[in-house]
Enzyme design. Structure first.
Site, PDB file in Angstrom:
ATOM      1  N   HIS A  44      -0.357   2.164  11.730  1.00  0.00           N
ATOM      2  CA  HIS A  44       0.628   3.225  11.600  1.00  0.00           C
ATOM      3  C   HIS A  44       0.803   3.994  12.903  1.00  0.00           C
ATOM      4  CE1 HIS A  44       1.976   6.979   9.062  1.00  0.00           C
ATOM      5  NE2 HIS A  44       2.997   6.243   9.432  1.00  0.00           N
TER       6      HIS A  44
ATOM      7  N   HIS B 110      -2.946   4.117  14.907  1.00  0.00           N
ATOM      8  CA  HIS B 110      -4.224   4.153  14.209  1.00  0.00           C
ATOM      9  C   HIS B 110      -4.161   3.197  13.031  1.00  0.00           C
ATOM     10  CE1 HIS B 110      -1.598   7.254  12.469  1.00  0.00           C
ATOM     11  NE2 HIS B 110      -2.164   6.959  11.297  1.00  0.00           N
TER      12      HIS B 110
ATOM     13  N   GLU C  42      -2.426  13.688  12.055  1.00  0.00           N
ATOM     14  CA  GLU C  42      -3.368  13.529  10.958  1.00  0.00           C
ATOM     15  C   GLU C  42      -4.793  13.866  11.404  1.00  0.00           C
ATOM     16  OE1 GLU C  42      -3.026   9.535   9.495  1.00  0.00           O
ATOM     17  OE2 GLU C  42      -0.833   9.540   9.551  1.00  0.00           O
TER      18      GLU C  42
ATOM     19  N   HIS D 293       0.861  -1.189   0.000  1.00  0.00           N
ATOM     20  CA  HIS D 293       0.000   0.000   0.000  1.00  0.00           C
ATOM     21  C   HIS D 293       0.892   1.231   0.000  1.00  0.00           C
ATOM     22  CE1 HIS D 293      -3.764   2.186   1.104  1.00  0.00           C
ATOM     23  NE2 HIS D 293      -2.901   3.035   1.631  1.00  0.00           N
TER      24      HIS D 293
ATOM     25  N   HIS E  81      -5.685  11.862  14.752  1.00  0.00           N
ATOM     26  CA  HIS E  81      -4.671  10.927  15.236  1.00  0.00           C
ATOM     27  C   HIS E  81      -3.371  11.719  15.367  1.00  0.00           C
ATOM     28  CE1 HIS E  81      -7.279   7.879  12.874  1.00  0.00           C
ATOM     29  NE2 HIS E  81      -7.715   7.991  14.126  1.00  0.00           N
TER      30      HIS E  81
END
Length: 515
Positions: free
Chosen positions: A388, A424, A394, A345, A418
């Site tokens: 992560h 998260h 974020e 990803h 976050h």
């Protein structure tokens, strides 16, 4: 050569239709518009609420960071200089500087406005009463809270009482200080009425507005912008603007940056094309009004506080302008996303639309990142965003649809935060559903969605009213509690020649050697 010229109705004292000219020599031979059409267009401008209804389509100029120029009346721009002794049509020349005079030329931003009366023609500023209690531009222990917990909010209800864009704006979190010219703030707004006989001016920083519900008709000193959900608009520091709500109830998100401006990210090895194209950014064309506005109020945000000043005319009296410091909008559906085509990803930075940089290369004061419709095709890959912990913080919002990492609870108009190094990732339902599909999952197209992220290198402090909000989802953490262990010491079946954690399909361990 193409040139735009707008006719001017002396009776209504407003700029009207646009005529395209194929040659400058035709300036003196252009025919006047039919009086019936002029009356009809004037009526279209005057009807409605706030500053009047917008036409069905507005003309824009295309480009990002260009040196633009626009005239509502042909010949209103001075030729060969910025500030002649007497400007055409008796206008005043006024410069607005978005950077210091001595900023490097490639970074220098300024525009020259040619207006009927200069913006200095107003009474003194006084603190606005009643004061706005939920705007912050200097984040410290006296007004905000440090909280590393994962936070999420449900969509906030639009108020029943009359509320315009200014009164409906409130801060969620941020860091730094507008006084020190470094930092950012993240706001949200809920409103149900147009701004009436007033304009807003933000002396603290640039606004990046993301409408989620309801169109915005935004009148600026450079002209008018219609901004719909799925589009964004950037309103630079210092510009005066008014927001009309043609659809009534409206809700959205706002990122504000102090001491810098948004720019396009470098494309690096992507090449010359991709992501947000310069030509898809739209800047308004000159539009002005010259009608009496008794008691018109300029509302200035200065250090997070609001101040009022009265004047008897509209600030939207700029007949012509030129420069590269301008408001602009962008349609997010025009974004050209990039994605992995084999395994893994990609990092979300690949979807950056705009970035407000710091002095440290590659580190953003604030990035604006989107998660648009796109294809997922990676093989042998956990396709949703990975779990992560990030040195950046974020803040996420959702314009419409759903978000691929959250099966439940993250709704259009909602938000999540976050913070730096807070874990998260996908919720339990998303993880289990992805694993159940196995490695044989074919290409999948994500449709009918538009999520976004404001990401910053600075650690945010959260406003107490955001933490105490009845719309805060106190059970947010529960979406991860159901994640169970899938660990097993038994040998995994490997169907490819690829290495898996340093062990090949025969069970032989591969050592790494450093020389």
């Amino acid at each position: 050569m193409w040139r735009k010229r707008k006719k001017y109705n002396k009776k209504t004292k407003r700029s009207l239709s646009t005529v395209r000219l194929s040659n400058l020599d035709e300036l003196n031979s252009i025919q006047t518009l039919h009086p019936t059409n002029m009356v009809k267009q004037a009526a279209d401008v005057l009807k409605g609420h706030g500053l009047g209804a917008f036409p069905d389509s507005l003309e824009y100029q295309s480009g990002f960071g260009n040196d633009f120029s626009s005239e509502a009346i042909a010949g209103a721009l001075p030729r060969g200089q910025n500030s002649p002794l007497i400007c055409p049509f008796g206008l005043y020349a006024e410069q607005i500087s978005g950077t210091s005079f001595t900023s490097p030329r490639k970074l220098n931003q300024r525009s020259w406005l040619y207006r009927i009366k200069p913006s200095v023609t107003h009474e003194p500023f006084w603190p606005r009463e009643p004061s706005h209690k939920k705007l912050v531009s200097e984040f410290d222990r006296s007004n905000t809270v440090a909280n590393p917990t994962q936070l999420r909010w449900k969509p906030v209800d639009i108020p029943d009482s009359p509320t315009d864009f200014i009164d409906g704006l409130y801060t969620i979190c941020g860091a730094g200080s507008s006084f020190l010219r470094h930092g950012y703030a993240i706001h949200m707004y809920t409103a149900n009425k147009s701004m009436d006989n007033c304009a807003f001016c933000n002396a603290d920083g640039d606004f990046l507005v993301v409408p989620q519900q309801g169109r915005l008709w935004i009148t600026t000193e450079c002209g008018r912008l219609q901004v719909s959900p799925g589009e964004i608009v950037v309103l630079p520091q210092g510009f005066r603007f008014a927001v009309d709500l043609p659809d009534g109830p409206s809700r959205g998100y706002v990122a504000e940056v102090f001491g810098t401006h948004f720019q396009l990210p470098d494309l690096g090895p992507i090449g010359a094309n991709g992501l947000a194209a310069s030509r898809d950014f739209l800047t308004p064309t000159a539009w002005f009004e010259e009608v009496p506005r008794p008691g018109f109020t300029i509302v200035q945000k200065f250090g997070g506080e609001l101040f009022n000043a009265k004047q008897d005319f509209s600030p939207f009296n700029v007949v012509a302008w030129h420069g590269n410091y301008v408001p602009y909008k962008y349609d997010l559906s025009k974004f050209c996303p990039y994605n992995t085509v084999l395994v893994d990803h990609g990092d979300p930075s690949i979807n950056t639309v705009l970035t407000a940089p710091t002095d440290k290369p590659g580190v953003a004061l604030l990035d604006f990142v989107i998660f648009p419709p796109r294809w997922l095709v990676a093989e042998h890959t956990f396709r949703p965003p990975y779990y992560h912990r990030n040195c950046m913080s974020e803040f996420m919002g959702l314009i419409h649809g759903g978000y691929e990492a959250k099966a439940d609870g993250f709704l259009p108009g909602g938000a999540s935060l976050h913070s730096c190094m807070t874990p998260h990732g996908p919720d339990t339902k998303t993880y289990e559903a992805t694993i159940a599909r196995g490695n044989e999952a074919g290409p999948h197209r994500i449709t009918d969605t538009m999520a976004f992220m404001f990401e910053s290198c600075l650690m945010p402090r959260t406003c107490p009213w955001a933490l105490e909000s009845p719309f805060r989802d106190h059970d947010y953490y529960q979406c991860w509690i159901g994640l169970k262990s899938h660990f097993s010491c038994e040998k995994m079946e490997v169907k490819t020649k690829d290495l898996l954690n340093g062990v090949d399909e025969n069970g032989s361990e591969h050592q790494s050697h450093h020389g």
